[in-house]
Design an enzyme around this catalytic site. Sequence first.
Site, PDB file in Angstrom:
ATOM      1  N   ARG A 197     -17.360  62.406  -3.063  1.00 35.13           N
ATOM      2  CA  ARG A 197     -15.918  62.108  -2.992  1.00 35.13           C
ATOM      3  C   ARG A 197     -15.200  62.922  -4.053  1.00 35.13           C
ATOM      4  O   ARG A 197     -15.544  62.851  -5.232  1.00 35.13           O
ATOM      5  CB  ARG A 197     -15.691  60.613  -3.236  1.00 35.13           C
ATOM      6  N   SER A 247     -13.128  53.156   6.337  1.00 39.08           N
ATOM      7  CA  SER A 247     -12.583  52.222   5.347  1.00 39.08           C
ATOM      8  C   SER A 247     -11.589  51.284   6.006  1.00 39.08           C
ATOM      9  O   SER A 247     -10.711  51.732   6.745  1.00 39.08           O
ATOM     10  CB  SER A 247     -11.821  52.982   4.250  1.00 39.08           C
ATOM     11  N   LYS A 273      -8.883  53.978  -7.276  1.00 37.11           N
ATOM     12  CA  LYS A 273      -8.192  54.452  -6.097  1.00 37.11           C
ATOM     13  C   LYS A 273      -6.702  54.491  -6.375  1.00 37.11           C
ATOM     14  O   LYS A 273      -6.157  53.550  -6.951  1.00 37.11           O
ATOM     15  CB  LYS A 273      -8.485  53.484  -4.938  1.00 37.11           C
TER      16      LYS A 273
HETATM   17  N1  TZP Z   1     -11.664  52.008  -1.442  1.00 35.89           N
HETATM   18  C1  TZP Z   1     -11.383  50.728  -1.662  1.00 35.89           C
HETATM   19  S1  TZP Z   1     -11.589  50.321  -3.294  1.00 35.89           S
HETATM   20  C2  TZP Z   1     -12.073  51.891  -3.700  1.00 35.89           C
HETATM   21  C3  TZP Z   1     -12.048  52.685  -2.568  1.00 35.89           C
HETATM   22  C4  TZP Z   1     -12.375  54.115  -2.524  1.00 35.89           C
HETATM   23  C5  TZP Z   1     -12.427  52.315  -5.084  1.00 35.89           C
HETATM   24  C6  TZP Z   1     -13.738  51.768  -5.531  1.00 35.89           C
HETATM   25  O1  TZP Z   1     -14.000  52.168  -6.851  1.00 35.89           O
HETATM   26  P1  TZP Z   1     -14.566  51.165  -7.961  1.00 35.89           P
HETATM   27  O2  TZP Z   1     -14.438  51.944  -9.245  1.00 35.89           O
HETATM   28  O3  TZP Z   1     -16.008  50.897  -7.636  1.00 35.89           O
HETATM   29  O4  TZP Z   1     -13.693  49.945  -7.942  1.00 35.89           O
END
Ligand code: TZP
Length: 217
Positions: free
Chosen positions: A38, A107, A136
Amino acid sequence: MVQLSKLYAITDRQLSNCTHEEIVTQLLAGGAQWIQLRDKEASAKELLEAARACLALTRAAGATLIINDRVDVALAADADGVHLGQDDLTVEEAREILGPNKIIGLSTHSLEQVERGLETSADYLALGPIFPTTSKENPDPVVGLELVREVRARSSRPLVAIGGITPERAPAAVAAGADSVAVISALYPFAEIRDFTSKPDIAGRVRAFLQGLGAGG
Ligand code: TZP
Ligand code: MG
């Protein structure tokens, strides 16, 4: 049906102060078997180069590498699949490009999005944020473990919980019905204290997750 590993590790160059190759090397050393590449900042060319380098590593380890967002890069690199958000190509558009044998993840951030996702050929659905997240930009509202339970009750489609997952919280997400937990920041221990001068022990974090989940990968 696709066989998810309990831990789905996501690379982050900024939070780790490492290249994608360095991250993937450490993730594999810790025992991760499912990895997502990513990088919202990288150009297509940079992402493709990183994908090719990382695929050489994951293939040698028998692990799965999924590309975030970019169907074109997944195709060009012959990656194992792609992970799509709500604003990316649709699952069926990506399926047309990648064919029936590649993995396509989607997602979702609400029950409505899950229901629409279940009408597609997505190999797995990711649901979140389960807990608050800082990884995010403009995250959707927290959905909580309750929605994981509800989705699990409605469908046996492979399900990934994402958002604010730590080694301590991961078992609860699995107990609620998730097949896997997807993780960014908790894999990169210096991210919390914003010490970007040293290299984090990513392999150690993977081991902490796998130990908590009672999983080998
Ligand atoms: N989609 C929903 S929450 C998220 C994404 C890409 C971020 C997840 O990152 P983290 O640091 O594990 O909360
Ligand atoms: Mg996306």
